[in-house]
Design a protein around this motif. Structure first.
Motif, PDB file in Angstrom:
ATOM      1  N   ALA A  15       0.793  -1.218  -0.059  1.00 20.08           N
ATOM      2  CA  ALA A  15      -0.059  -0.138  -0.135  1.00 20.08           C
ATOM      3  C   ALA A  15       1.014   1.247  -0.031  1.00 20.08           C
ATOM      4  O   ALA A  15       0.461   2.260  -0.677  1.00 20.08           O
ATOM      5  CB  ALA A  15      -1.069  -0.124   1.334  1.00 20.08           C
ATOM      6  N   TYR A  16       2.041   1.137   0.918  1.00 22.94           N
ATOM      7  CA  TYR A  16       2.749   2.293   0.951  1.00 22.94           C
ATOM      8  C   TYR A  16       3.590   2.718  -0.544  1.00 22.94           C
ATOM      9  O   TYR A  16       3.742   3.865  -0.727  1.00 22.94           O
ATOM     10  CB  TYR A  16       3.871   2.315   1.838  1.00 22.94           C
ATOM     11  N   LEU A  17       3.883   1.567  -1.089  1.00 26.54           N
ATOM     12  CA  LEU A  17       4.691   1.903  -2.406  1.00 26.54           C
ATOM     13  C   LEU A  17       3.472   2.291  -3.446  1.00 26.54           C
ATOM     14  O   LEU A  17       4.214   2.962  -4.157  1.00 26.54           O
ATOM     15  CB  LEU A  17       5.140   0.495  -2.891  1.00 26.54           C
ATOM     16  N   ASN A  18       2.487   1.968  -3.156  1.00 25.13           N
ATOM     17  CA  ASN A  18       1.414   2.511  -4.313  1.00 25.13           C
ATOM     18  C   ASN A  18       1.102   4.013  -3.957  1.00 25.13           C
ATOM     19  O   ASN A  18       1.094   4.888  -4.980  1.00 25.13           O
ATOM     20  CB  ASN A  18       0.108   1.752  -4.168  1.00 25.13           C
ATOM     21  N   THR A  19       0.849   4.466  -2.858  1.00 25.75           N
ATOM     22  CA  THR A  19       0.395   5.662  -2.527  1.00 25.75           C
ATOM     23  C   THR A  19       1.520   6.734  -2.176  1.00 25.75           C
ATOM     24  O   THR A  19       1.295   7.732  -2.033  1.00 25.75           O
ATOM     25  CB  THR A  19      -0.947   5.519  -1.307  1.00 25.75           C
ATOM     26  N   GLY A  20       2.514   6.083  -1.316  1.00 24.01           N
ATOM     27  CA  GLY A  20       3.576   6.920  -0.942  1.00 24.01           C
ATOM     28  C   GLY A  20       3.057   7.760   0.582  1.00 24.01           C
ATOM     29  O   GLY A  20       3.756   8.376   1.294  1.00 24.01           O
ATOM     30  N   GLN A  21       1.704   7.477   0.974  1.00 26.08           N
ATOM     31  CA  GLN A  21       1.348   7.926   2.074  1.00 26.08           C
ATOM     32  C   GLN A  21       1.342   6.640   3.338  1.00 26.08           C
ATOM     33  O   GLN A  21       1.419   5.504   2.942  1.00 26.08           O
ATOM     34  CB  GLN A  21      -0.201   8.278   2.007  1.00 26.08           C
ATOM     35  N   PRO A  22       1.395   7.468   4.648  1.00 30.34           N
ATOM     36  CA  PRO A  22       1.310   6.514   5.848  1.00 30.34           C
ATOM     37  C   PRO A  22      -0.064   5.482   5.567  1.00 30.34           C
ATOM     38  O   PRO A  22      -0.981   6.362   5.131  1.00 30.34           O
ATOM     39  CB  PRO A  22       1.316   7.331   6.997  1.00 30.34           C
ATOM     40  N   VAL A  23       0.019   4.285   6.000  1.00 27.99           N
ATOM     41  CA  VAL A  23      -1.352   3.515   5.636  1.00 27.99           C
ATOM     42  C   VAL A  23      -1.794   3.237   7.068  1.00 27.99           C
ATOM     43  O   VAL A  23      -1.111   2.706   7.994  1.00 27.99           O
ATOM     44  CB  VAL A  23      -1.147   2.288   4.840  1.00 27.99           C
ATOM     45  N   GLY A  24      -3.060   3.398   7.249  1.00 30.52           N
ATOM     46  CA  GLY A  24      -3.954   3.061   8.694  1.00 30.52           C
ATOM     47  C   GLY A  24      -4.619   1.821   8.662  1.00 30.52           C
ATOM     48  O   GLY A  24      -4.522   1.052   7.435  1.00 30.52           O
ATOM     49  N   SER A  25      -4.874   1.447   9.633  1.00 32.28           N
ATOM     50  CA  SER A  25      -5.421   0.008   9.768  1.00 32.28           C
ATOM     51  C   SER A  25      -6.652   0.097   9.163  1.00 32.28           C
ATOM     52  O   SER A  25      -7.114  -1.203   8.530  1.00 32.28           O
ATOM     53  CB  SER A  25      -5.732  -0.136  11.369  1.00 32.28           C
ATOM     54  N   ARG A  26      -7.419   1.023   9.201  1.00 32.62           N
ATOM     55  CA  ARG A  26      -8.979   0.898   8.452  1.00 32.62           C
ATOM     56  C   ARG A  26      -8.873   0.646   6.907  1.00 32.62           C
ATOM     57  O   ARG A  26      -9.377  -0.119   6.555  1.00 32.62           O
ATOM     58  CB  ARG A  26      -9.701   2.204   8.747  1.00 32.62           C
ATOM     59  N   THR A  27      -7.998   1.539   6.312  1.00 36.79           N
ATOM     60  CA  THR A  27      -7.857   1.387   4.850  1.00 36.79           C
ATOM     61  C   THR A  27      -7.483  -0.012   4.711  1.00 36.79           C
ATOM     62  O   THR A  27      -7.751  -0.690   3.586  1.00 36.79           O
ATOM     63  CB  THR A  27      -6.785   2.372   4.559  1.00 36.79           C
ATOM     64  N   LEU A  28      -6.545  -0.606   5.429  1.00 37.76           N
ATOM     65  CA  LEU A  28      -6.036  -1.882   4.994  1.00 37.76           C
ATOM     66  C   LEU A  28      -7.100  -2.928   5.391  1.00 37.76           C
ATOM     67  O   LEU A  28      -7.335  -3.883   4.434  1.00 37.76           O
ATOM     68  CB  LEU A  28      -4.592  -2.138   6.086  1.00 37.76           C
ATOM     69  N   ALA A  29      -7.953  -2.733   6.309  1.00 38.60           N
ATOM     70  CA  ALA A  29      -9.069  -3.607   6.604  1.00 38.60           C
ATOM     71  C   ALA A  29      -9.919  -3.649   5.424  1.00 38.60           C
ATOM     72  O   ALA A  29     -10.696  -4.487   4.935  1.00 38.60           O
ATOM     73  CB  ALA A  29      -9.859  -3.474   7.966  1.00 38.60           C
ATOM     74  N   GLU A  30     -10.501  -2.412   5.214  1.00 36.60           N
ATOM     75  CA  GLU A  30     -11.392  -2.200   3.996  1.00 36.60           C
ATOM     76  C   GLU A  30     -11.036  -2.608   2.732  1.00 36.60           C
ATOM     77  O   GLU A  30     -11.815  -3.073   1.598  1.00 36.60           O
ATOM     78  CB  GLU A  30     -11.980  -0.710   3.908  1.00 36.60           C
ATOM     79  N   GLN A  31      -9.766  -2.759   2.407  1.00 37.55           N
ATOM     80  CA  GLN A  31      -9.212  -3.246   1.313  1.00 37.55           C
ATOM     81  C   GLN A  31      -9.367  -4.644   1.051  1.00 37.55           C
ATOM     82  O   GLN A  31      -9.714  -5.240   0.035  1.00 37.55           O
ATOM     83  CB  GLN A  31      -7.622  -2.972   1.226  1.00 37.55           C
ATOM     84  N   GLY A  32      -9.603  -5.429   2.001  1.00 40.57           N
ATOM     85  CA  GLY A  32     -10.056  -6.729   2.025  1.00 40.57           C
ATOM     86  C   GLY A  32      -9.423  -7.945   1.856  1.00 40.57           C
ATOM     87  O   GLY A  32      -9.861  -9.067   1.759  1.00 40.57           O
TER      88      GLY A  32
END
Lengths: 343, 343
Positions: A15-32
DNA sequence: GTCAAGCACTCTAGCGAAGAGAGTGCCAGT
DNA sequence: ACTGGCACTCTCTTCGCTAGAGTGCTTGAC
């Protein structure tokens, strides 16, 4: 490390390589991808942070992989698509046909690295000071000048204008050429210097001046002993992480000054598996914590050995860049080995 | 224009070139060069603004010279220190001794432009497609390859690896060399192509393959017909006006793509006094209103002609940069003319 | 023991208001 | 023709506030 931890680390890195932004737990969970709730992910992330794999810029930002985190990803988690490797080899070979002169070939490889990765491509040639003279030729240019052309056994061509000895016909010049070839073929620089010195003392051909000129050439510290080609620096400006001028300035300085990079290049051993990755602070380049370098050795004929690779943001798709560098190095080795072999 | 107006315009420009900031009436008055009160200066400045020489970014900033203002300054107000000219000529000649091969000389000139101005130095070579072959030589490299070296009458050296005809001794190769020289010396590319064609039909030397290779070389669109050298791009990053990445990106693009710049270079006539200055929007390069280009022609022997100069911020010290470009162009012309004349 | 839900807490980015500073234009006076 | 003074305008900086995002911890369910 537990499998679940690896899994989550992998997802954070991707996720970080894609966006360059810090990644949070929710975004990761929603990604499925994980089938876990944010809370569970949080627990694991906290654990990974204690292990030094992740870090948070501040309390309420997401997590960013540290250098160690990326290192673990590159070493153990990264899956290289086997198809891609084949595809890349075709792409590289397709764009780089023919067997031109060595420096042109290397320049093309640099361009290819840059255009495939969208970062800056770099190629070094380490002479190792062992070059032997394969051929030397004197080409008349005018009544006062002649061009000395030297081909080394690593396929390099050097030429230099020198003063033509007074009143020599083209035929005489050819004579001298032949004699010089007898004298110098197969010599390295050191031997060539000695033999020229000795020849000057006897000087059967009465061309003392010419020999002096040649000797001066041999004496000169072979500038560009490690040659370097760069291409695509411009593309680095497109990366959002280099929007701050400071980083890009350090980067350009490092590329132009070469010293620091050479030091890095020396750390790439040719025996090793191939590609070597330096992530963030691993390469110890000052002010370039946000930069990664991917390098590989290539091997030409005889004593020709070199290094090539790319320099780009720490947040690069290593899964893609590593095989690109690998294929290019192999391709260059093959082209140099096959096309220019001197015996 | 009234003398006082000129005087004040000059001071505004000078102050602006030094600081890069809008200059106000008070600062100018306090500086003491004019002996006028801020209010009087304001009146004149308002007048100059109406004439389009100055502009204010907003109501309560000072004034900045427009492109026209800088143009007027460069054309009519700029005083070139006569000492400096002499000094520069010495500096240029001092740093650039010897008469090396053409491309090395030009590369050095590029570096010199960059280091003297602290901007990016650029040198172009326009072949004009009229190059004549002065000399052609075949150098044996291995049993399968040989190196064809061509020296043109403008002093350029080109070389290319080609396939060696089977079973030719070095002596035979020399034979062929001599024959080729008879055939091609003094030819331009067009003629060379024709003669090679004709020779292939008779082919007294039984080296059809070799001739084909050479013909292919001559047929290939002479890439790098306008060669270009660049140096010191890095220094542009140090300029505060390029702190925004956008400008620097356009700049690097323009330099790498070359198209746009070539268009500009064509506008520099060789007959003219010498240096030509393009300020801000005058050069019509997109997104580069804050950039100026200073160019001059140089003239080598025969059909060799080129352009050199620097690209840097609009706010550059034209009083210094213009003579630098001028001296370098003259020096390059002299070196090329003196050192490589073929007859 | 493992996972999930809820809640309080923390930190940043973004927005608007307020004040300082710089410079102008114009008018009146010498 | 030049200068001093004054009101005005505009930007830049600072401050305080709020919304949003994300965390850690505690508690409860399976």
């Amino acid at each position: 490390m537990k499998e679940r931890h690896e899994h989550i680390l992998g997802e954070v890195v991707r996720a970080y390589l894609n966006t360059g932004q810090p990644v949070g737990s929710r975004t990761l969970a929603e990604q499925g991808e994980l089938g876990l709730s944010p809370a569970s992910i949080r627990n694991v992330m906290a654990e990974l942070e204690r292990q030094g794999m992740l870090s948070s810029p501040h309390t309420s930002a997401g997590r960013v992989p540290t250098d160690s985190g990326l290192r673990y990803f590159v070493d153990s988690l990264m899956a290289v698509d086997p198809d891609m490797n084949q595809q890349l080899e075709n792409a590289v070979a397709g764009h780089l046909p023919g067997t031109p002169e060595r420096n042109i070939l290397l320049k093309r490889a640099t361009d290819e690295l840059a255009s495939l990765t969208h970062f800056a491509g770099m190629v070094w040639v380490h002479e190792q000071g062992f070059n032997r003279i394969n051929r030397i030729e004197l080409v008349p240019v005018s009544s006062e000048k002649l061009l000395a052309v030297i081909v080394t056994d690593s396929g390099e061509v050097q030429n230099r204008l020198i003063v033509r000895p007074g009143d020599t016909s083209d035929a005489q010049l050819h004579e001298i050429s032949l004699r010089l070839n007898e004298l110098l073929s197969g010599c390295n620089l050191e031997e060539a210097r000695l033999r020229l010195q000795r020849e000057m003392e006897t000087d059967r051909l009465k061309v003392r001046h010419l020999l002096e000129d040649l000797k001066r050439w041999a004496d000169a510290p072979t500038e560009g002993q490690t040659e370097m080609f760069v291409s695509g620096q411009r593309q680095l400006l497109e990366m959002p992480e280099f929007a701050v001028v400071d980083t890009i300035r350090s980067l350009m300085c490092a590329i132009e000054e070469r010293e620091q990079l050479l030091h890095l290049v020396e750390q790439v051993e040719s025996e090793e598996s191939g590609v070597k990755v330096f992530i963030g602070s691993e390469h110890a380049l000052v002010n370039m914590e946000q930069v990664s370098v991917v390098l590989s050795r290539y091997q030409g004929p005889a004593n020709l050995v070199g290094t090539l690779g790319v320099i780009g943001p720490r947040r690069m798709h290593y899964e893609r860049v590593v095989p690109i560098v690998d294929c290019t190095a192999k391709w260059v080795s093959r082209m140099l080995g096959g096309g220019l072999q001197t015996k």
